[in-house]
Motif scaffolding. Structure first.
Motif, PDB file in Angstrom:
ATOM      1  N   UNK A  94       0.830  -1.210   0.000  1.00 47.33           N
ATOM      2  CA  UNK A  94       0.000   0.000   0.000  1.00 47.33           C
ATOM      3  C   UNK A  94       0.864   1.260   0.000  1.00 47.33           C
ATOM      4  N   UNK A  95       1.899   1.247   0.851  1.00 48.77           N
ATOM      5  CA  UNK A  95       2.776   2.427   0.953  1.00 48.77           C
ATOM      6  C   UNK A  95       3.499   2.666  -0.375  1.00 48.77           C
ATOM      7  N   UNK A  96       3.904   1.585  -1.025  1.00 51.84           N
ATOM      8  CA  UNK A  96       4.628   1.744  -2.297  1.00 51.84           C
ATOM      9  C   UNK A  96       3.709   2.304  -3.376  1.00 51.84           C
ATOM     10  N   UNK A  97       2.447   1.891  -3.336  1.00 51.91           N
ATOM     11  CA  UNK A  97       1.470   2.448  -4.289  1.00 51.91           C
ATOM     12  C   UNK A  97       1.368   3.955  -4.123  1.00 51.91           C
ATOM     13  N   UNK A  98       1.395   4.415  -2.879  1.00 48.73           N
ATOM     14  CA  UNK A  98       1.342   5.856  -2.607  1.00 48.73           C
ATOM     15  C   UNK A  98       2.544   6.542  -3.254  1.00 48.73           C
ATOM     16  N   UNK A  99       3.720   5.921  -3.153  1.00 44.14           N
ATOM     17  CA  UNK A  99       4.914   6.586  -3.706  1.00 44.14           C
ATOM     18  C   UNK A  99       4.855   6.625  -5.236  1.00 44.14           C
ATOM     19  N   UNK A 100       4.352   5.563  -5.865  1.00 47.63           N
ATOM     20  CA  UNK A 100       4.252   5.586  -7.338  1.00 47.63           C
ATOM     21  C   UNK A 100       3.286   6.696  -7.766  1.00 47.63           C
ATOM     22  N   UNK A 101       2.140   6.788  -7.081  1.00 50.26           N
ATOM     23  CA  UNK A 101       1.166   7.839  -7.437  1.00 50.26           C
ATOM     24  C   UNK A 101       1.755   9.227  -7.240  1.00 50.26           C
ATOM     25  N   UNK A 102       2.484   9.399  -6.144  1.00 55.58           N
ATOM     26  CA  UNK A 102       3.068  10.720  -5.860  1.00 55.58           C
ATOM     27  C   UNK A 102       4.004  11.135  -6.990  1.00 55.58           C
ATOM     28  N   UNK A 103       4.828  10.193  -7.464  1.00 53.61           N
ATOM     29  CA  UNK A 103       5.777  10.534  -8.537  1.00 53.61           C
ATOM     30  C   UNK A 103       5.023  10.853  -9.834  1.00 53.61           C
ATOM     31  N   UNK A 104       4.026  10.042 -10.167  1.00 55.73           N
ATOM     32  CA  UNK A 104       3.274  10.287 -11.414  1.00 55.73           C
ATOM     33  C   UNK A 104       2.594  11.657 -11.348  1.00 55.73           C
ATOM     34  N   UNK A 105       2.029  11.966 -10.197  1.00 56.23           N
ATOM     35  CA  UNK A 105       1.347  13.254 -10.034  1.00 56.23           C
ATOM     36  C   UNK A 105       2.340  14.421 -10.150  1.00 56.23           C
ATOM     37  N   UNK A 106       3.492  14.273  -9.476  1.00 54.70           N
ATOM     38  CA  UNK A 106       4.478  15.372  -9.488  1.00 54.70           C
ATOM     39  C   UNK A 106       5.075  15.590 -10.865  1.00 54.70           C
ATOM     40  N   UNK A 107       5.440  14.491 -11.539  1.00 55.76           N
ATOM     41  CA  UNK A 107       6.179  14.645 -12.801  1.00 55.76           C
ATOM     42  C   UNK A 107       5.276  14.963 -13.986  1.00 55.76           C
ATOM     43  N   UNK A 108       4.071  14.434 -13.978  1.00 56.45           N
ATOM     44  CA  UNK A 108       3.245  14.549 -15.199  1.00 56.45           C
ATOM     45  C   UNK A 108       1.927  15.271 -14.977  1.00 56.45           C
ATOM     46  N   UNK A 109       1.679  15.700 -13.739  1.00 54.36           N
ATOM     47  CA  UNK A 109       0.438  16.401 -13.470  1.00 54.36           C
ATOM     48  C   UNK A 109      -0.787  15.573 -13.867  1.00 54.36           C
ATOM     49  N   UNK A 182      14.923   9.805 -14.621  1.00 56.01           N
ATOM     50  CA  UNK A 182      14.309  10.788 -13.722  1.00 56.01           C
ATOM     51  C   UNK A 182      13.198  10.123 -12.902  1.00 56.01           C
ATOM     52  N   UNK A 183      12.395   9.301 -13.589  1.00 52.37           N
ATOM     53  CA  UNK A 183      11.289   8.631 -12.910  1.00 52.37           C
ATOM     54  C   UNK A 183      11.831   7.715 -11.810  1.00 52.37           C
ATOM     55  N   UNK A 184      12.842   6.901 -12.169  1.00 49.35           N
ATOM     56  CA  UNK A 184      13.396   5.944 -11.211  1.00 49.35           C
ATOM     57  C   UNK A 184      13.986   6.661 -10.000  1.00 49.35           C
ATOM     58  N   UNK A 185      14.726   7.732 -10.261  1.00 49.97           N
ATOM     59  CA  UNK A 185      15.362   8.476  -9.170  1.00 49.97           C
ATOM     60  C   UNK A 185      14.294   9.022  -8.209  1.00 49.97           C
TER      61      UNK A 185
END
Ligand code: BTN
Length: 267
Positions: A94-109, A182-185
């Motif tokens: 669950x926590x990892x899902x949050x981090x993937x969403x956070x990155x997608x939201x930040x990088x691609x709006x 960039x995404x991975x980092x």
């Protein structure tokens, strides 16, 4: 992505005091990063040791499904030695899902969502799957392997035909190539942060999960006690279980398996 960019990410994370991603094993082609990470864990590798592959020949999903892993995705497994109880291992997913969403939201709006327990979706289609396998020894977690697969920089046409209605890729959703480095980092930075929060401040992770949820409030069906049940997904508990309210008013907690969001209820 190549060995030089991976080394750069690893060294930067290390110099900034992060744990996850500080030692990265990178392969052009592998059976599954899960297998290699599990072997590293058994050999005593430190928490945070990461295995990344350009392509996987036998990528594995939940419930023993195949996971299609062409070049252009992020196929990664991380060895963890979390100081948590065995029944809390699913919270890592669950926590990892949050981090993937956070990155997608930040990088691609974009507005990514989380479908319980482990799917990251965009516009209702899956772009990322997460699989956590724990090894329990004498009632404690001796290690867990967190596997993350992200359909990043390849066209959805490369996905198996039977998945094309339910899955997509970020390239297809955004319509332009993505920088995988960039995404991975960013992802490794976010994973470090949610992993720490999971141990120090679990309610915060559960709250973030709720914010991204596309499951809560929807009509869902699931298998419980070998029977199909239908109801409204009411909430998740602090243990990450999904609470489903049946038509009778009874509330049932499910902790694993598959949940379908019923047609029409999703959008
Ligand atoms: C799911 O079924 O949704 C979970 C998919 C997890 C796929 C990732 S890709 C990296 C790691 N290696 C694997 O073989 N599986 C996980």
């Amino acid at each position: 992505m190549n060995i030089n960019s991976i080394q750069y990410i690893q060294n930067t994370l290390k110099s900034q005091g992060y744990v996850l991603g500080c030692k990265i094993h990178y392969y052009e082609e592998l059976s599954s990063t899960m297998t290699i990470a599990k072997n590293l864990a058994i050999q005593g590798s430190d928490s945070g040791t990461t295995v990344i592959a350009k392509t996987q020949i036998s990528g594995r999903g939940r419930l023993d499904r195949n996971w299609s892993s062409p070049e252009g995705g992020i196929w990664m497994s991380i060895v963890l030695r979390p100081p948590i109880a065995p029944h809390d291992v699913p919270l890592i997913t669950l926590a990892s899902g949050v981090s993937v969403c956070t990155v997608i939201q930040k990088l691609f709006n974009l507005s990514p969502g989380l479908k319980w327990p482990n799917d990251v979706v965009i516009n209702g289609k899956k772009v990322c799957g997460i699989l956590t396998e724990g090894c329990i020894d004498s009632g404690t977690v001796s290690y867990a392997v967190l596997g993350i697969g992200i359909n990043l920089n390849f066209s959805a046409d490369l996905l198996p035909a039977e998945l094309r209605t339910s899955a997509t890729t970020l390239l297809t959703e955004i319509g332009r190539p993505i920088e995988p480095e960039q995404f991975l980092h960013q992802l490794l930075i976010e994973l470090n942060s949610v992993y720490r929060e999971l141990i120090d401040n679990r309610p915060q992770i559960i709250d973030l999960w709720r914010k991204f949820s596309v499951t809560i409030g929807k009509e869902v069906s699931a298998i419980y006690d070998n029977k199909k049940i239908c109801g409204i997904a009411k909430d998740i508990t602090q243990d990450g279980n999904l609470i489903i309210k049946l038509g009778s008013g009874e509330e049932i907690e499910i902790y694993s398996g598959e949940v379908s969001i019923r047609r029409g209820a999703y959008i």
